[in-house]
Design a protein around this motif. Structure first.
Motif: not given
Length: 84
Positions: A7-22, A32-44
């Motif tokens: 889902r994230l690959a097709s929509d980089p702004d799918d924050h639900d998917a990114r949060f689930a990954i985190a 580290d991976g979780a922090a990266d994902a959470l910071l990306e949501i915060i940035a977007r």
């Protein structure tokens, strides 16, 4: 590739998917991976879902301990994101 990653690959702004990954990365010990994902949501979208990404990120730092070198480095990343 998980469903969320697809889902994230097709929509980089799918924050639900990114949060689930985190969350999955937190559960598997990949802070580290979780922090990266959470910071990306915060940035977007800092206020997405009432700021849950920032709340979860801060919970990770608290769990690590405020004097933990990893937590200090992550706090600097968050500050740079929020204040620059």
């Amino acid at each position: 590739v998980s469903a969320e990653e697809a889902r994230l690959a097709s929509d980089p702004d799918d924050h639900d998917a990114r949060f689930a990954i985190a969350q999955a990365r937190i559960a598997s010990g990949d802070r580290d991976g979780a922090a990266d994902a959470l910071l990306e949501i915060i940035a977007r979208d800092r206020d997405w879902n009432e700021g849950i990404a920032r709340t979860r990120f801060l919970q990770m730092l608290e769990a690590a301990g405020l004097e933990d070198p990893w937590a200090r480095a992550q706090r600097r990343r968050l500050s740079a994101l929020l204040f620059t």
